[in-house]
Structure formats: C-alpha cells, structure tokens
Design a protein around this motif. Sequence first.
Motif, PDB file in Angstrom:
ATOM      1  N   MET A 301     -58.186 -18.448   8.187  1.00 32.12           N
ATOM      2  CA  MET A 301     -57.307 -18.915   9.256  1.00 32.12           C
ATOM      3  C   MET A 301     -56.741 -17.759  10.067  1.00 32.12           C
ATOM      4  N   VAL A 302     -56.519 -16.623   9.416  1.00 28.96           N
ATOM      5  CA  VAL A 302     -55.922 -15.481  10.104  1.00 28.96           C
ATOM      6  C   VAL A 302     -56.854 -14.906  11.166  1.00 28.96           C
ATOM      7  N   VAL A 303     -58.157 -15.168  11.054  1.00 28.53           N
ATOM      8  CA  VAL A 303     -59.093 -14.751  12.108  1.00 28.53           C
ATOM      9  C   VAL A 303     -58.739 -15.462  13.411  1.00 28.53           C
ATOM     10  N   GLY A 304     -58.503 -16.768  13.318  1.00 34.49           N
ATOM     11  CA  GLY A 304     -58.086 -17.525  14.493  1.00 34.49           C
ATOM     12  C   GLY A 304     -56.735 -17.080  15.013  1.00 34.49           C
ATOM     13  N   ASP A 305     -55.838 -16.716  14.097  1.00 35.19           N
ATOM     14  CA  ASP A 305     -54.518 -16.238  14.514  1.00 35.19           C
ATOM     15  C   ASP A 305     -54.628 -14.936  15.306  1.00 35.19           C
ATOM     16  N   ALA A 306     -55.474 -14.026  14.827  1.00 33.82           N
ATOM     17  CA  ALA A 306     -55.651 -12.755  15.534  1.00 33.82           C
ATOM     18  C   ALA A 306     -56.150 -13.002  16.958  1.00 33.82           C
ATOM     19  N   ILE A 307     -57.135 -13.871  17.089  1.00 37.95           N
ATOM     20  CA  ILE A 307     -57.690 -14.178  18.412  1.00 37.95           C
ATOM     21  C   ILE A 307     -56.624 -14.829  19.292  1.00 37.95           C
ATOM     22  N   THR A 308     -55.832 -15.723  18.704  1.00 35.16           N
ATOM     23  CA  THR A 308     -54.738 -16.359  19.446  1.00 35.16           C
ATOM     24  C   THR A 308     -53.748 -15.319  19.963  1.00 35.16           C
ATOM     25  N   LEU A 309     -53.509 -14.279  19.174  1.00 32.22           N
ATOM     26  CA  LEU A 309     -52.562 -13.228  19.551  1.00 32.22           C
ATOM     27  C   LEU A 309     -53.176 -12.180  20.477  1.00 32.22           C
ATOM     28  N   HIS A 322     -63.817 -18.812  13.283  1.00 28.91           N
ATOM     29  CA  HIS A 322     -63.147 -19.287  14.488  1.00 28.91           C
ATOM     30  C   HIS A 322     -63.927 -18.859  15.727  1.00 28.91           C
ATOM     31  N   GLU A 323     -63.914 -19.708  16.740  1.00 22.90           N
ATOM     32  CA  GLU A 323     -64.601 -19.388  17.985  1.00 22.90           C
ATOM     33  C   GLU A 323     -64.100 -18.056  18.543  1.00 22.90           C
TER      34      GLU A 323
END
Length: 378
Positions: A301-309, A322-323
């Motif tokens: 999940m943190v992969v998606g969080d990094a991209i979100t940030l 994550h995309e």
Amino acid sequence: MAIRPNTLGGAKLPSQSRAAHSQEAVEVLIVGGYPPPTGGVTIHIERFHQFCQKERFPIRIITQFNSAPHKDVLRLKGGAVIQLFHLIYLILRFKGKIIHIHAARFNKLLYGGLPMIWAASSKVKILTYHTDAGASAPKGALKQWALKRILSRFEYLICVNENQKEYFANNLGITKNKLLVIPSFIPLQNIPDNVSGEIRDFVHAARKRVDYLVISTGYLTEIYGYDMIIDAVKDIPGKTIGIIFVFYTSTDKTYQKILSRKMKSFPNIWSFQDLSSDDFFYLIQHSDVFIRANREDTYGMVVGDAITLGTPAIASNVCKRHEGAILFESGNIGDLREKIITTLEDLSEVKKRQPAFSEQNFATNVLDLYKRILSEKL
C-alpha cells in the motif's frame, strides 16, 4: 426502538434489537493493529476507520499496540497471554454481529485463533490476510491441520490479490464461495502536517549532505530487501545518494546484525523506528525515490502512498503494484540499480508522468460486504 448501552473496555457501545438497524448501533468489531506504529496493516485499519466515520457507519477496534487514544479504539495491555484473555472477554461482551480480524502472520492465528473463533461463534467472522500466504504458511502437518481448521470457521476470507485466493483454495482447502478478493489500498486522505521538528531538521540537514534521498520502509526482516538497496545504490557513480530506512514492529535479530554491518559500510544512511504517521509520510514525501524491494509481497500500500505524495516508486515485480510504479526484476540488483539511475537522471519528467490521485477506494467494497451481511441477518 430502545437502545441500551453496553461497554467495551470503557468505550460505550450502543446495542440494538435484530428487528431494526440504526446508524448509531455498533455492529462491527475489528481486531488488528492501529497506529502507531505505522505499517501496512495499521495504516489500512486507520484509513478504513476514517472512511467509516465519513460514511457515518460506526465501528470499534481492538488493538494490541500502544496506539494513539481514540474513543473507538481499545488498547489491549499486558503480555501476550493477558492480552489474549482480555481479547476473548471483549469479544464475548460485544453485542454486534460482525467480527473482522486482520492478520499478517499465520502464527498469530495459530496462537489465538481457536479461542477467538470460540468467543465469536455466534458472529459473522471475517478475516483479512495481508501477507503472502504461501511464503508465510506454517511448516509441519499438525500446524497445517490447525490452520485449516481455524480458517474454515470464518464465513468470509478477504484476500488482497488473486494469487492469495488461489493459495487459500488450492493449498488450504477453503471453499471459493468464502473467498473474496479486495485489495488493501485505501488512498491517503491528508498531506502530513503534524510533523515533528526533529524530522524536519533531519531532512534539512540530509539535503545538505547528499544530492538525492531514497527511502524504504517495512519490517526489519530479510524479505524487505534492504541489503539489496544498499548494494544497488553504493556503486552508482557521479551523485551522492543517501538512504533512509524506516522500520516498524517486527525485527529479525539475525538479519538486523547482517544489515547493521552492511549499513556501516555506507557513508550516508539513516534509520528510524516506529515513527508517527505524519513523520513517516513526511520522509516519503521529501525523498526523491521510494523503493519497495520486497522478495515477497501482496500489494504494498505504501507504494501507492508514495506516488500519491509525488515521490516516484520503484518496486519489485513480485505482485500487482499500484498504477505508476516502476518495476524491477525481483532479486536482480543490477536491474534495481538501473531503474534507480534512470529515475534519478530524469526525475522531473518521471514525476510529471505519474498518474493523478486515484479515487479508487477499496474500503467501499468492505463496507458493502458489512451492509450485505447485516441486511441478511436482520
């Protein structure tokens, strides 16, 4: 409808008759980690809790961690045995209809699973398993038998990917009508703002020492591939790269010694343990690249969080990611090094190509399951 209060460790829980359902009634009890510490499971549960609050769907949470105080969260105290007895007592006292257990290790289920199943025998029991099922499966015929017996008592098992579903069905004999695939990703809702001065000062000082910062987070265990990250970064010429490791909860003491020796050979490397959520995400947000080098994984999940940030994420290709994640061949240090180099060389363009914030929120799927169960039992 008359509502009489009952208590769950001091937190008042409304009860209700089976004839009617009220938004004020607490029908779901979640058993699992709640931050701090900040990790994949605890973040998932915290965000699901926030989602349920927005949807005006009350839940209660029991956690074994010394989590931040919240009226909906009860912290178990004492050693493992006392915590288990306390947990059984609270499950027996709970008047709602659904018990939802989150687990990241089969060994935890083997330790407390049967007593929990017994205590929740009149409830609809759901298990979400957050770790690679095949990699974490217990060894030995007796443990395998016990695990199958425990898992068979759940009405629903939520798998975070299709591979996990196939393992539960083919290797553990779980009937497929019990298995649901719901990825664990719930989007980050808020940019970190309650950041400690210590972490802000660290980032400021680190930026003066290095050209780039890369970061990786997780349990301090071998499957997270921290040693591989050091090996990949240390031979990159031309730029000074700093590495940040953020560890939480579990530690493999043997691997810790191995990694400690390797860390001493690298000049610009820092580690943190069990940070607050805001400090944790601030470090990710202010790093140049996030790396998920896991040798085993379910989503990350943190992969998606990094991209979100806005931080590019490089991740091993062991599962669906994550995309926007940049994938490298798992275990291949050369491929990881190449992905780091190409990402840093073209960092501004890589950031521009990252996908916009994803509105997909798998918390909706879980809440829909709760509502369906409640409608069937009323």
